[in-house]
Design a protein around this motif. Structure first.
Motif, PDB file in Angstrom:
ATOM      1  N   LYS A  61       7.919  25.543 -13.047  1.00  0.00           N
ATOM      2  CA  LYS A  61       8.001  26.995 -12.850  1.00  0.00           C
ATOM      3  C   LYS A  61       6.863  27.789 -13.476  1.00  0.00           C
ATOM      4  N   GLY A  62       5.960  27.113 -14.181  1.00  0.00           N
ATOM      5  CA  GLY A  62       4.853  27.822 -14.826  1.00  0.00           C
ATOM      6  C   GLY A  62       5.257  28.592 -16.070  1.00  0.00           C
ATOM      7  N   ILE A  63       6.433  28.306 -16.619  1.00  0.00           N
ATOM      8  CA  ILE A  63       6.919  29.018 -17.811  1.00  0.00           C
ATOM      9  C   ILE A  63       6.238  28.470 -19.059  1.00  0.00           C
ATOM     10  N   ILE A  64       5.676  29.369 -19.863  1.00  0.00           N
ATOM     11  CA  ILE A  64       5.082  28.999 -21.140  1.00  0.00           C
ATOM     12  C   ILE A  64       5.888  29.683 -22.245  1.00  0.00           C
ATOM     13  N   ILE A  65       6.546  28.891 -23.064  1.00  0.00           N
ATOM     14  CA  ILE A  65       7.284  29.419 -24.206  1.00  0.00           C
ATOM     15  C   ILE A  65       6.274  29.689 -25.319  1.00  0.00           C
ATOM     16  N   PRO A  66       6.261  30.894 -25.898  1.00  0.00           N
ATOM     17  CA  PRO A  66       5.317  31.179 -26.983  1.00  0.00           C
ATOM     18  C   PRO A  66       5.448  30.140 -28.113  1.00  0.00           C
ATOM     19  N   PRO A 113      -5.655  18.769 -22.854  1.00  0.00           N
ATOM     20  CA  PRO A 113      -5.404  19.710 -23.943  1.00  0.00           C
ATOM     21  C   PRO A 113      -5.098  21.134 -23.484  1.00  0.00           C
ATOM     22  N   GLU A 114      -5.705  21.571 -22.383  1.00  0.00           N
ATOM     23  CA  GLU A 114      -5.447  22.924 -21.885  1.00  0.00           C
ATOM     24  C   GLU A 114      -4.001  23.095 -21.426  1.00  0.00           C
ATOM     25  N   HIS A 115      -3.383  22.015 -21.000  1.00  0.00           N
ATOM     26  CA  HIS A 115      -1.970  22.061 -20.602  1.00  0.00           C
ATOM     27  C   HIS A 115      -1.052  21.752 -21.781  1.00  0.00           C
ATOM     28  N   LEU A 116      -1.450  20.799 -22.620  1.00  0.00           N
ATOM     29  CA  LEU A 116      -0.630  20.443 -23.781  1.00  0.00           C
ATOM     30  C   LEU A 116      -0.313  21.660 -24.640  1.00  0.00           C
ATOM     31  N   LYS A 117      -1.301  22.509 -24.852  1.00  0.00           N
ATOM     32  CA  LYS A 117      -1.078  23.670 -25.728  1.00  0.00           C
ATOM     33  C   LYS A 117      -0.120  24.695 -25.111  1.00  0.00           C
ATOM     34  N   ASN A 118       0.203  24.533 -23.842  1.00  0.00           N
ATOM     35  CA  ASN A 118       1.161  25.433 -23.193  1.00  0.00           C
ATOM     36  C   ASN A 118       2.614  25.025 -23.412  1.00  0.00           C
ATOM     37  N   TRP A 119       2.836  23.840 -23.994  1.00  0.00           N
ATOM     38  CA  TRP A 119       4.223  23.432 -24.248  1.00  0.00           C
ATOM     39  C   TRP A 119       4.428  22.714 -25.586  1.00  0.00           C
ATOM     40  N   TRP A 120       3.325  22.313 -26.281  1.00  0.00           N
ATOM     41  CA  TRP A 120       3.528  21.600 -27.542  1.00  0.00           C
ATOM     42  C   TRP A 120       2.728  22.212 -28.692  1.00  0.00           C
ATOM     43  N   PRO A 121       1.471  21.816 -28.963  1.00  0.00           N
ATOM     44  CA  PRO A 121       0.777  22.358 -30.142  1.00  0.00           C
ATOM     45  C   PRO A 121       0.213  23.754 -29.894  1.00  0.00           C
ATOM     46  N   LEU A 122      -0.175  24.397 -30.977  1.00  0.00           N
ATOM     47  CA  LEU A 122      -0.830  25.700 -30.887  1.00  0.00           C
ATOM     48  C   LEU A 122      -2.231  25.534 -30.292  1.00  0.00           C
ATOM     49  N   ARG A 123      -2.950  24.512 -30.776  1.00  0.00           N
ATOM     50  CA  ARG A 123      -4.283  24.172 -30.253  1.00  0.00           C
ATOM     51  C   ARG A 123      -4.359  22.660 -30.086  1.00  0.00           C
ATOM     52  N   CYS A 124      -5.239  22.226 -29.197  1.00  0.00           N
ATOM     53  CA  CYS A 124      -5.352  20.798 -28.925  1.00  0.00           C
ATOM     54  C   CYS A 124      -6.753  20.487 -28.409  1.00  0.00           C
ATOM     55  N   SER A 125      -7.248  19.306 -28.777  1.00  0.00           N
ATOM     56  CA  SER A 125      -8.503  18.825 -28.207  1.00  0.00           C
ATOM     57  C   SER A 125      -8.398  17.317 -28.014  1.00  0.00           C
ATOM     58  N   GLY A 126      -9.189  16.795 -27.113  1.00  0.00           N
ATOM     59  CA  GLY A 126      -9.209  15.367 -26.828  1.00  0.00           C
ATOM     60  C   GLY A 126      -9.493  15.131 -25.360  1.00  0.00           C
ATOM     61  N   LYS A 127      -9.778  13.871 -25.023  1.00  0.00           N
ATOM     62  CA  LYS A 127     -10.034  13.490 -23.630  1.00  0.00           C
ATOM     63  C   LYS A 127      -9.086  12.367 -23.257  1.00  0.00           C
ATOM     64  N   PRO A 128      -8.505  12.450 -22.061  1.00  0.00           N
ATOM     65  CA  PRO A 128      -7.587  11.391 -21.643  1.00  0.00           C
ATOM     66  C   PRO A 128      -8.329  10.113 -21.250  1.00  0.00           C
ATOM     67  N   GLU A 129      -8.743   9.364 -22.268  1.00  0.00           N
ATOM     68  CA  GLU A 129      -9.381   8.072 -22.052  1.00  0.00           C
ATOM     69  C   GLU A 129      -9.109   7.193 -23.265  1.00  0.00           C
ATOM     70  N   LYS A 130      -8.967   5.902 -23.027  1.00  0.00           N
ATOM     71  CA  LYS A 130      -8.640   4.961 -24.101  1.00  0.00           C
ATOM     72  C   LYS A 130      -9.679   5.057 -25.216  1.00  0.00           C
ATOM     73  N   GLY A 131      -9.183   5.133 -26.460  1.00  0.00           N
ATOM     74  CA  GLY A 131     -10.056   5.211 -27.630  1.00  0.00           C
ATOM     75  C   GLY A 131     -10.395   6.625 -28.063  1.00  0.00           C
TER      76      GLY A 131
END
Length: 143
Positions: A133-138, A26-44
């Motif tokens: 490149k580490g670019i984060i689009i607002p 989620p800490e990376h997802l919010k840098n390119w997709w949603p405004l905020r995100c939560s969850g754990k990368p595990e099945k279920g």
């Protein structure tokens, strides 16, 4: 009943591990997709993708193989997205990886489907620039 699917393949000059983090943490997802995100990368696990008050969406992880694959099924979104699933498969290449994206199960090939296909292409390009490149689009400037 017929359904429709979106597919995009994207070469990225990054490791499989870094790419997996970019699509599942989620800490990376919010840098390119949603405004905020939560969850754990595990099945279920349940992910929350927050794009604003009217777009507070949820999905369940249906497949999670570190550095290899990450797939989710929408559980609460809107009428077009609810029956869909989306995910990423990571193929190692000589220089980085090939990210194979799919968003399947759309009930109609309507304007929302077409718009989402375009937005995914733009967002995935944002993911590529973020990982390489580490670019984060607002958030306000993302498609």
């Amino acid at each position: 009943m017929e359904s429709f699917d979106i597919y995009h393949d994207l070469p990225i000059k990054a490791s499989a591990a870094k790419t997996f983090e970019g699509i599942s943490n989620p800490e990376h997802l919010k840098n390119w997709w949603p405004l905020r995100c939560s969850g754990k990368p595990e099945k279920g696990a349940v992910y929350n993708f927050y794009f604003g008050p009217e777009y507070n969406w949820f999905a369940e992880v249906v497949s999670c193989r570190p550095d290899s694959a990450f797939h989710l099924s929408m559980t609460k979104s809107d009428a077009d997205w609810d029956p869909t699933s989306f995910g990423f498969d990571i193929q190692r290449k000589e220089e980085g990886i090939l990210l194979k994206f799919r968003h399947t199960g759309w009930p109609e090939r309507n304007a929302h489907f077409r718009r989402s296909s375009f937005c995914w292409a733009m967002l995935l390009n944002g993911l590529k620039n973020y990982l390489e490149k580490g670019i984060i689009i607002p958030f306000e400037e993302r498609e």
